[in-house]
Each structure stands twice: as structure tokens, then as C-alpha cells.
Scaffold this motif. Structure first.
Motif, PDB file in Angstrom:
ATOM      1  N   PRO A  27     111.794  -1.002 -52.093  1.00 26.88           N
ATOM      2  CA  PRO A  27     112.649  -0.003 -51.443  1.00 26.88           C
ATOM      3  C   PRO A  27     112.491  -0.045 -49.928  1.00 26.88           C
ATOM      4  N   ALA A  28     113.515   0.425 -49.250  1.00 27.93           N
ATOM      5  CA  ALA A  28     113.450   0.483 -47.790  1.00 27.93           C
ATOM      6  C   ALA A  28     112.359   1.454 -47.369  1.00 27.93           C
ATOM      7  N   PRO A  29     111.573   1.102 -46.369  1.00 31.86           N
ATOM      8  CA  PRO A  29     110.502   2.007 -45.930  1.00 31.86           C
ATOM      9  C   PRO A  29     111.071   3.286 -45.322  1.00 31.86           C
ATOM     10  N   PHE A  30     110.274   4.335 -45.359  1.00 30.02           N
ATOM     11  CA  PHE A  30     110.670   5.595 -44.741  1.00 30.02           C
ATOM     12  C   PHE A  30     110.763   5.438 -43.228  1.00 30.02           C
ATOM     13  N   THR A  31     111.774   6.038 -42.653  1.00 29.96           N
ATOM     14  CA  THR A  31     111.829   6.133 -41.198  1.00 29.96           C
ATOM     15  C   THR A  31     110.987   7.341 -40.779  1.00 29.96           C
ATOM     16  N   THR A  32     110.659   7.419 -39.507  1.00 28.01           N
ATOM     17  CA  THR A  32     109.890   8.572 -39.031  1.00 28.01           C
ATOM     18  C   THR A  32     110.691   9.862 -39.209  1.00 28.01           C
ATOM     19  N   GLU A  33     112.020   9.752 -39.091  1.00 24.22           N
ATOM     20  CA  GLU A  33     112.866  10.926 -39.270  1.00 24.22           C
ATOM     21  C   GLU A  33     112.839  11.397 -40.720  1.00 24.22           C
ATOM     22  N   GLU A  34     112.869  10.448 -41.648  1.00 22.46           N
ATOM     23  CA  GLU A  34     112.820  10.815 -43.062  1.00 22.46           C
ATOM     24  C   GLU A  34     111.468  11.416 -43.427  1.00 22.46           C
ATOM     25  N   ALA A  35     110.398  10.864 -42.867  1.00 25.60           N
ATOM     26  CA  ALA A  35     109.069  11.406 -43.123  1.00 25.60           C
ATOM     27  C   ALA A  35     108.969  12.838 -42.598  1.00 25.60           C
ATOM     28  N   ALA A  36     109.527  13.067 -41.425  1.00 27.76           N
ATOM     29  CA  ALA A  36     109.512  14.417 -40.856  1.00 27.76           C
ATOM     30  C   ALA A  36     110.298  15.379 -41.744  1.00 27.76           C
ATOM     31  N   ASP A  37     111.427  14.919 -42.257  1.00 24.09           N
ATOM     32  CA  ASP A  37     112.247  15.739 -43.149  1.00 24.09           C
ATOM     33  C   ASP A  37     111.480  16.053 -44.433  1.00 24.09           C
ATOM     34  N   LEU A  38     110.799  15.039 -44.992  1.00 23.19           N
ATOM     35  CA  LEU A  38     110.017  15.219 -46.210  1.00 23.19           C
ATOM     36  C   LEU A  38     108.954  16.285 -46.033  1.00 23.19           C
ATOM     37  N   PHE A  39     108.180  16.181 -44.977  1.00 26.35           N
ATOM     38  CA  PHE A  39     107.099  17.150 -44.774  1.00 26.35           C
ATOM     39  C   PHE A  39     107.634  18.534 -44.422  1.00 26.35           C
ATOM     40  N   ALA A  40     108.760  18.583 -43.711  1.00 29.54           N
ATOM     41  CA  ALA A  40     109.357  19.877 -43.383  1.00 29.54           C
ATOM     42  C   ALA A  40     109.764  20.611 -44.660  1.00 29.54           C
ATOM     43  N   ARG A  41     110.277  19.864 -45.619  1.00 24.31           N
ATOM     44  CA  ARG A  41     110.686  20.480 -46.887  1.00 24.31           C
ATOM     45  C   ARG A  41     109.467  20.933 -47.696  1.00 24.31           C
ATOM     46  N   LEU A  42     108.424  20.105 -47.741  1.00 23.10           N
ATOM     47  CA  LEU A  42     107.210  20.499 -48.456  1.00 23.10           C
ATOM     48  C   LEU A  42     106.569  21.714 -47.785  1.00 23.10           C
ATOM     49  N   ALA A  43     106.647  21.760 -46.463  1.00 25.09           N
ATOM     50  CA  ALA A  43     106.084  22.891 -45.727  1.00 25.09           C
ATOM     51  C   ALA A  43     106.871  24.166 -46.008  1.00 25.09           C
ATOM     52  N   GLN A  44     108.176  24.027 -46.142  1.00 27.62           N
ATOM     53  CA  GLN A  44     109.006  25.197 -46.451  1.00 27.62           C
ATOM     54  C   GLN A  44     108.703  25.704 -47.857  1.00 27.62           C
ATOM     55  N   ASP A  45     108.443  24.763 -48.764  1.00 30.85           N
ATOM     56  CA  ASP A  45     108.154  25.114 -50.150  1.00 30.85           C
ATOM     57  C   ASP A  45     106.793  25.794 -50.286  1.00 30.85           C
ATOM     58  N   ARG A  46     105.811  25.321 -49.486  1.00 35.17           N
ATOM     59  CA  ARG A  46     104.450  25.888 -49.512  1.00 35.17           C
ATOM     60  C   ARG A  46     103.994  26.072 -48.057  1.00 35.17           C
ATOM     61  N   PRO A  47     104.355  27.191 -47.440  1.00 35.68           N
ATOM     62  CA  PRO A  47     104.090  27.386 -46.006  1.00 35.68           C
ATOM     63  C   PRO A  47     102.612  27.347 -45.611  1.00 35.68           C
ATOM     64  N   GLU A  48     101.736  27.809 -46.493  1.00 33.14           N
ATOM     65  CA  GLU A  48     100.314  27.856 -46.149  1.00 33.14           C
ATOM     66  C   GLU A  48      99.495  27.129 -47.225  1.00 33.14           C
TER      67      GLU A  48
END
Length: 220
Positions: A7-28
Motif C-alpha cells: 500500500p501507499a505509505p501514509f503522508t504526514t497529512e494523513e498521519a496528522a488526520d489519523l491521530f486527530a481523529r483518535l484524539a477526538q475519540d479519546r481526548p485524554e
């Protein structure tokens, strides 16, 4: 059967999006191991190898009530430590390590858990993964401890594929935006534990499913 393409590697933008979503799901995000100090955290994490956090917490409830400092743990003795933790895997060797690491903390670090990964890794029963957990959870350092959950999630999603935990750790540190480094360890563990599970990932309820490179997504 045709061979799957890489698969195509993650871009830095996609990685940021991934973690932003996980952070929204579990803020602390935080560890699910019970502890009250850097010392009890070291012990709990050392005991968690090949054991569940729930099982470790049951065992350490009585252990930490009896001994929550290196001095008390040494006074308690290896036999009593073993009796407290005999419900978890590898309890005999773990009891030996808990006693020995407690003695070493007293002898070499004045009774205080050292705040460096290198020093932590000199303690009996403490490897790189345990040291990284303690550095992150107890001392607030942006370390990433690669356990089985993080290793699986990183490879399955394509976020940080690697053949060894150390390779995955290095790739995660390189791809994770600075603002997410402190929480990345916990977000990925909890995601792997409750959503991206080993036997049947819960892809329909995954907040990062559209970013994930896993080809065999579940449908319900």
C-alpha cells in the motif's frame, strides 16, 4: 492467488488526520494499569508482559497495599511478592525481577525510579517497551512503547509498517506530528485493544477506516 501490492505509505497529512481523529475519540488517553507512583508503575508494567491489564490490576491491588515503595517491596520479600502475583503469567520470574529491581533502585538510585530510558533498562525485568511506557506515563516524555497492539495497528493500517517493534517505533516517531507524540502511544494501544482487534477488527465503527490501508476490512 494474486499477490497483494504494497500500500501507499501514509503522508504526514494523513498521519496528522489519523491521530486527530483518535484524539477526538479519546481526548485524554492514559494507561489502564493501576499505579500511584513511578515505582508502582514500573512494577505494574513489568508484570504486564504476557498478561492482561485487568489481571495485573487484580494482582497488584494487594501487592501495592502491602508494598508501594522499593524499601517496602524488598522488606516484603520475593516469596510474598510471588504469592501476591501468582494469578498472572510467568509469576515466579516476575517476582524475582520485582524484588531485584526494587533492590537496585535502592542501591543505585537512592530509592527513586530513574528518569531516563537508559537507566530504566538496567533494571531487572525492564526492557525498552517498559522503559518507554514509564518515560511517557510517569515523566511525560513523548516516547512510544510498541506492544502487540501498537505493532498490529501500525502494520495493519499501514501507518508505520515494520518487521520488529523497534522498526515500528522508529517509523512512528518519524511520521507522528509533534503535537500528537505524547499521546500516540496510548491512542494506538486503546485503538488496538477496543477497535482494531486481532481476530476481528471492528472496521464499521472505526474512526480511521477510510485512511486505513487494510484490504480485508470487516463489514459487520
Amino acid at each position: 492467488m494474486p499477490r497483494k501490492k504494497n500500500p501507499a505509505p501514509f503522508t504526514t497529512e494523513e498521519a496528522a488526520d489519523l491521530f486527530a481523529r483518535l484524539a477526538q475519540d479519546r481526548p485524554e488517553p492514559k494507561t489502564e494499569l493501576d499505579y500511584t507512583s513511578p515505582f508502582t508503575l514500573v512494577v505494574a508494567v513489568a508484570l504486564s508482559a504476557q498478561a492482561t491489564d485487568v489481571g495485573v490490576n487484580k494482582a497488584t491491588k494487594g501487592l501495592f497495599a502491602a508494598a508501594d515503595t522499593p524499601e517496602k517491596m524488598v522488606a516484603l520479600g520475593e516469596d510474598a511478592i510471588r504469592d501476591h502475583i501468582k494469578t498472572i503469567g510467568l509469576f515466579r520470574n516476575k517476582a524475582k525481577n520485582v524484588f531485584a529491581l526494587s533492590q537496585k533502585i535502592i542501591d543505585e538510585y537512592g530509592g527513586e525510579v530513574p528518569a531516563s530510558r537508559e537507566a530504566l533498562e538496567t533494571l531487572p525485568g525492564v526492557g525498552r517497551k517498559t522503559a518507554n511506557v514509564v518515560m511517557n506515563e510517569a515523566f511525560g516524555e513523548p516516547t512510544i512503547a510498541v506492544d502487540t497492539h501498537i505493532f498490529r495497528v501500525s502494520n495493519r493500517t499501514g501507518l508505520a509498517p515494520g518487521k520488529t517493534p523497534f522498526e515500528v517505533e522508529q517509523k512512528l516517531e518519524a511520521i507522528t506530528p509533534p503535537e500528537f507524540l505524547k499521546g500516540a502511544h496510548h491512542w494506538l494501544i486503546l485503538h488496538g485493544r477496543y477497535v482494531c482487534k486481532a481476530r476481528k477488527p471492528d472496521c464499521p465503527n472505526c474512526p480511521i477506516a477510510d485512511l486505513c490501508r487494510y484490504e480485508d476490512k470487516t463489514v459487520g
